[in-house]
Design a protein around this motif. Structure first.
Motif, mmCIF file in Angstrom:
data_model
loop_
_atom_site.group_PDB
_atom_site.id
_atom_site.type_symbol
_atom_site.label_atom_id
_atom_site.label_comp_id
_atom_site.label_asym_id
_atom_site.label_seq_id
_atom_site.Cartn_x
_atom_site.Cartn_y
_atom_site.Cartn_z
ATOM 1 N N ASP A 1 5.726 9.822 21.242
ATOM 2 C CA ASP A 1 5.927 10.194 22.308
ATOM 3 C C ASP A 1 5.583 11.664 23.077
ATOM 4 O OD1 ASP A 1 6.071 7.138 22.577
ATOM 5 O OD2 ASP A 1 7.966 7.119 22.760
ATOM 6 N N MET A 2 6.439 12.342 22.159
ATOM 7 C CA MET A 2 6.721 13.479 22.732
ATOM 8 C C MET A 2 4.561 14.604 22.960
ATOM 9 S SD MET A 2 9.406 15.665 20.911
ATOM 10 C CE MET A 2 9.486 16.954 21.956
ATOM 11 N N VAL A 3 4.757 14.235 21.303
ATOM 12 C CA VAL A 3 2.480 14.863 21.477
ATOM 13 C C VAL A 3 1.840 13.372 22.288
ATOM 14 C CG1 VAL A 3 0.633 14.317 19.605
ATOM 15 C CG2 VAL A 3 2.712 14.278 18.713
ATOM 16 N N MET A 4 1.869 12.824 23.113
ATOM 17 C CA MET A 4 1.317 11.823 23.811
ATOM 18 C C MET A 4 1.357 12.652 25.491
ATOM 19 S SD MET A 4 -1.052 10.492 21.783
ATOM 20 C CE MET A 4 -1.451 9.535 23.520
ATOM 21 N N ALA A 5 3.153 13.115 25.825
ATOM 22 C CA ALA A 5 3.545 13.442 26.530
ATOM 23 C C ALA A 5 2.956 15.096 26.866
ATOM 24 C CB ALA A 5 4.676 13.413 26.661
ATOM 25 N N THR A 6 1.905 14.997 26.367
ATOM 26 C CA THR A 6 1.081 16.763 26.392
ATOM 27 C C THR A 6 -0.077 16.613 27.129
ATOM 28 O OG1 THR A 6 -0.050 16.541 24.477
ATOM 29 C CG2 THR A 6 2.595 18.253 24.286
ATOM 30 N N GLY A 7 -0.521 15.102 27.735
ATOM 31 C CA GLY A 7 -1.656 14.751 28.068
ATOM 32 C C GLY A 7 -2.818 14.641 27.001
ATOM 33 N N ILE A 8 -2.843 14.560 25.944
ATOM 34 C CA ILE A 8 -3.736 15.187 25.214
ATOM 35 C C ILE A 8 -4.282 13.354 24.929
ATOM 36 C CG2 ILE A 8 -2.755 13.817 23.086
ATOM 37 C CD1 ILE A 8 -3.930 15.847 21.092
ATOM 38 N N ASP A 9 -5.848 13.120 25.104
ATOM 39 C CA ASP A 9 -6.384 12.333 25.381
ATOM 40 C C ASP A 9 -5.886 11.909 23.543
ATOM 41 O OD1 ASP A 9 -7.701 13.380 27.073
ATOM 42 O OD2 ASP A 9 -9.697 13.604 26.481
ATOM 43 N N ALA A 10 -5.915 10.025 23.849
ATOM 44 C CA ALA A 10 -6.042 9.266 23.297
ATOM 45 C C ALA A 10 -6.379 8.383 21.646
ATOM 46 C CB ALA A 10 -4.810 7.912 24.087
ATOM 47 N N ASP A 11 -7.750 8.872 22.104
ATOM 48 C CA ASP A 11 -8.915 9.580 20.864
ATOM 49 C C ASP A 11 -8.656 10.010 20.186
ATOM 50 O OD1 ASP A 11 -9.880 10.681 22.844
ATOM 51 O OD2 ASP A 11 -11.902 9.733 22.767
ATOM 52 N N ARG A 12 -7.799 11.815 20.227
ATOM 53 C CA ARG A 12 -8.145 12.371 19.863
ATOM 54 C C ARG A 12 -6.441 12.369 18.992
ATOM 55 N NH1 ARG A 12 -10.395 17.623 21.686
ATOM 56 N NH2 ARG A 12 -12.135 16.937 22.531
ATOM 57 N N VAL A 13 -5.626 11.679 18.800
ATOM 58 C CA VAL A 13 -5.105 11.327 17.933
ATOM 59 C C VAL A 13 -4.813 10.499 17.107
ATOM 60 C CG1 VAL A 13 -2.501 10.735 18.140
ATOM 61 C CG2 VAL A 13 -3.680 12.407 19.625
ATOM 62 N N HIS A 14 -4.134 10.254 16.349
ATOM 63 C CA HIS A 14 -4.685 9.526 15.000
ATOM 64 C C HIS A 14 -3.350 9.323 13.843
ATOM 65 C CE1 HIS A 14 -8.814 10.603 15.653
ATOM 66 N NE2 HIS A 14 -8.350 12.108 15.692
ATOM 67 N N VAL A 15 -2.698 7.640 13.852
ATOM 68 C CA VAL A 15 -1.960 8.136 13.384
ATOM 69 C C VAL A 15 -1.872 7.007 12.371
ATOM 70 C CG1 VAL A 15 0.499 6.916 13.878
ATOM 71 C CG2 VAL A 15 -0.650 7.191 15.978
ATOM 72 N N VAL A 16 -1.825 6.844 11.019
ATOM 73 C CA VAL A 16 -2.018 6.918 9.883
ATOM 74 C C VAL A 16 -0.545 6.380 8.707
ATOM 75 C CG1 VAL A 16 -4.100 7.609 10.032
ATOM 76 C CG2 VAL A 16 -2.707 8.837 9.029
ATOM 77 N N ASN A 17 -0.754 5.863 7.567
ATOM 78 C CA ASN A 17 0.631 5.791 6.288
ATOM 79 C C ASN A 17 -0.751 6.403 5.621
ATOM 80 O OD1 ASN A 17 2.084 5.458 4.062
ATOM 81 N ND2 ASN A 17 1.389 2.953 4.303
ATOM 82 N N PRO A 18 0.261 7.872 5.498
ATOM 83 C CA PRO A 18 -0.378 8.702 4.420
ATOM 84 C C PRO A 18 -0.686 8.163 2.597
ATOM 85 C CG PRO A 18 1.891 9.794 4.933
ATOM 86 C CD PRO A 18 1.500 7.886 5.289
ATOM 87 N N ILE A 19 0.196 7.317 2.490
ATOM 88 C CA ILE A 19 -0.420 6.358 1.333
ATOM 89 C C ILE A 19 -1.461 5.405 0.987
ATOM 90 C CG2 ILE A 19 1.223 4.906 -0.288
ATOM 91 C CD1 ILE A 19 2.394 7.601 0.185
ATOM 92 N N ASP A 20 -1.691 4.907 2.375
ATOM 93 C CA ASP A 20 -3.533 3.962 2.475
ATOM 94 C C ASP A 20 -3.895 5.551 2.691
ATOM 95 O OD1 ASP A 20 -5.209 3.077 2.953
ATOM 96 O OD2 ASP A 20 -4.285 1.313 4.133
ATOM 97 N N GLN A 21 -4.615 5.560 1.234
ATOM 98 C CA GLN A 21 -5.797 6.303 1.197
ATOM 99 C C GLN A 21 -7.617 6.388 1.937
ATOM 100 O OE1 GLN A 21 -6.000 10.311 -0.974
ATOM 101 N NE2 GLN A 21 -3.813 9.603 0.047
ATOM 102 N N LYS A 22 -7.441 5.009 2.739
ATOM 103 C CA LYS A 22 -8.316 4.774 3.004
ATOM 104 C C LYS A 22 -8.010 5.678 4.652
ATOM 105 C CE LYS A 22 -10.614 1.291 1.166
ATOM 106 N NZ LYS A 22 -10.735 -0.915 1.229
#
Length: 589
Positions: free
Chosen positions: A474-495
């Motif tokens: 939420d804090m990352v998004m609160a900076t106003g960064i465009d949503a398509d520039r943020v990638h939320v992933v499970n690091p164990i999932d290598q794909k």
């Protein structure tokens, strides 16, 4: 008869705070100081808080002491750098309830990026400084700190070192001192440090320090031990213990427990009675310089190294001709065992994915568990400076790479606790300038490196009370960064992880990757995991060693086959099995 117990220095400081009637304590975890606040929190009379960084911790404690409570703020030595801004001014404000700041220095850099000597902060910040040499003194000096703070209207800095923090010795327990909160009375001229008021307060501070110097010359914690006066040793802290071990009662000692202001008259008196003076101290020539400034000849850093942690052996070989006693030896040499990422650590998934793109990025790291990724086989960072630097250094690096037409893109990473500590401000700069960098926030749900301390992203605080959880995403998004520039992933999932890094490299401008997977050592994670682990079918294994590339400590290779060497340690995360192309690995419960 008073109860005697065995305590570490950190435990004794906590006990001293309790016995002194401290009402508020705040800190940010960092070895070797972490256990101080963890033990303070065991005393229900003290409101104990993990702060998001050391600056905030000191400022909270300052507000509490100005309001009338005795307060404690503790941190490791580099943490005092973060807190330096308020510390430099708090001395001018002075003390109402009494304030102690503990700096746990780390000579030898057992868990630190430098071995700075924070005794110099006492001079710079106009602070009374105490240096205990064992656990009993840790407790006693903590209590004394509040008496001095309140008597002289100053703030006290207590410097301990790794060996004092973690060594254990006998401590005599006493009952706590009833210390009611003092009434808060508005005093703008004393506490609002704008130039007009600060100028006047500086005069007062200097006058008070002169009074403390007089006290230092006659106080019970600056002591002389006269034996043979052919050799006199001036020392403080753990160095006193090393000196006594080497010289015993064959020399005279000036043991300094209060080292700022320095007891000039006491030093003069001691030096005049002794033929030869050795200054034995860990770190910089702090005491040595004070002795020489007063016109006394002495040995110091010309004999004893300025680097690393002192030991009795170093003192003995530096100042005597006496050979070291031979210790017990064996012919077997233990294998080198550098610290590694734990089995099931989510950071391993991040680093393994990173290795596939190493030639396209310049990786800049930070302080935390993920620092272990610097080692083979990941070689996961090329620079590491300080908390929060994993984000901010990328911004400058991007401009330097651009200037030399280097097509690589800086990739910086830090953890969730570090993000709360000092990563957010760096992110804001990157967003504001659309820096051509990749910022990776490795969220493992806890402050991992120092032992699972709570932070702003947890649902309970240090004292076990429910609190509002702040979501770092939420804090990352609160900076106003465009949503398509943020990638939320499970690091164990290598794909997922590979795709996030690949996309971030291919797209210009700022890209943020947030990896979300809890630390494998969290109690609730262990409970939910149960007996889940990996099994390798030796009949299917072809010995390609692809699974070994993830460098998991639970995996081993023998007789041409991979196998799980430590079933109890394996978490069944499945990272290694994603590399197996023949289906030889299965996860069982």
């Amino acid at each position: 008869m008073k109860e005697k117990v065995i305590m570490s220095g950190n435990e004794a400081i906590a006990r001293g705070a309790y016995e002194a009637g401290v009402g508020f304590a705040s800190a940010y975890p960092g070895t070797p100081s972490t256990e101080i606040l963890e033990n303070v929190a065991k005393y229900p009379t003290i409101d104990s808080r993990w702060a998001n960084n050391e600056k905030v911790a000191v400022e909270m404690a300052c507000g509490a002491q100005a309001g009338g409570l005795r307060t404690l703020s503790c941190m490791k030595h580099v943490g005092l750098n973060v807190a330096a801004d308020p510390v430099m001014t708090i001395a001018y404000i002075g003390s109402n309830g009494g304030m102690l700041i503990v700096s746990a220095d780390d000579p030898g850099m057992h868990s630190s990026q430098n071995e700075q000597d924070n005794r110099y902060y006492s001079k710079l910040g106009k602070l009374i400084m105490l240096e205990p040499s064992d656990s009993q003194e840790c407790k006693d000096f903590t209590k004394l700190a509040y008496e001095l703070s309140e008597k002289y209207d100053l703030v006290v800095l207590m410097r301990v070192t790794t060996r004092v923090c973690h060594s254990k010795s006998i401590v005599t327990l006493e009952d706590p001192i009833p210390t009611p909160c003092k009434k808060y009375v508005t005093n703008v001229e004393k506490r609002a440090m704008l130039p007009a008021m600060a100028i006047k307060r500086h005069i007062v501070v200097e006058e008070q320090l002169k009074k403390v110097e007089e006290y230092a010359n006659n106080c019970p914690i600056n002591t002389t031990e006269y034996n043979d006066t052919k050799v006199g040793i001036i020392t403080s802290g753990i160095s006193y213990q090393h000196a006594k071990e080497v010289f015993g009662d064959t020399v005279s000692y000036l043991k300094l427990g209060l080292t700022n202001p320095m007891p000039g008259k006491l030093i003069d008196e001691f030096c005049e009675k002794c033929d030869t003076i050795h200054v034995i101290e860990e770190g910089e020539p702090f005491i040595e310089t004070a002795v020489k400034v007063r016109g006394h000849e002495c040995t110091g850093k010309d004999k004893i190294t300025i680097q690393g942690e002192l030991t009795a052996a170093i003192v003995q070989t530096s100042l005597t001709d006496k050979p070291l006693e031979e210790g017990y030896t064996v012919d077997v040499k233990p294998a080198d065992r550098p610290p590694v990422l734990c089995a099931g650590c989510p950071h391993r998934g991040f680093f393994y994915s990173f290795t596939k793109f190493r030639d396209k990025v310049v990786a800049l790291g930070d302080i935390g568990c993920y620092g272990l990724g610097v080692q083979t086989p990941f070689f996961g960072e090329e620079m590491c400076v300080c908390m929060g630097g994993g984000f901010s250094t990328t911004i400058g690096m991007a401009e330097a790479l651009k200037a030399q037409n280097d097509p690589r893109k800086p990739l910086g990473f830090l953890g969730d606790s570090t993000f709360f500590h000092s990563g957010l401000t760096s992110l804001i700069d990157a967003v504001h300038t659309n820096a051509n960098v990749i910022l990776c926030l490795l969220d493992n749900s806890i402050t991992g490196m120092t032992g699972h301390q709570q932070n702003a992203g947890t649902e309970v605080n240090l004292m076990g009370k429910p609190v509002k959880r702040v979501d770092c995403l939420d804090m990352v998004m609160a900076t106003g960064i465009d949503a398509d520039r943020v990638h939320v992933v499970n690091p164990i999932d290598q794909k997922e992880m590979d795709a996030a890094i690949k996309t971030s490299i291919e797209n210009d401008g700022l890209q943020v990757i947030v990896t979300r997977y809890p630390c494998a050592l969290l109690k609730y994670v262990i409970k939910e995991r149960g007996n889940k682990h990996l099994e390798v079918n030796p009949d299917k294994c072809v010995g390609c060693k692809m699974c070994m590339k993830v460098a998991c400590p639970s995996l081993a290779f023998k007789d041409g086959k991979a196998y799980v060497a430590d079933v109890a340690n394996c978490t069944g995360c499945g990272l290694c099995s994603q590399n197996c192309k023949v289906g030889a690995m299965t996860i069982v419960e």
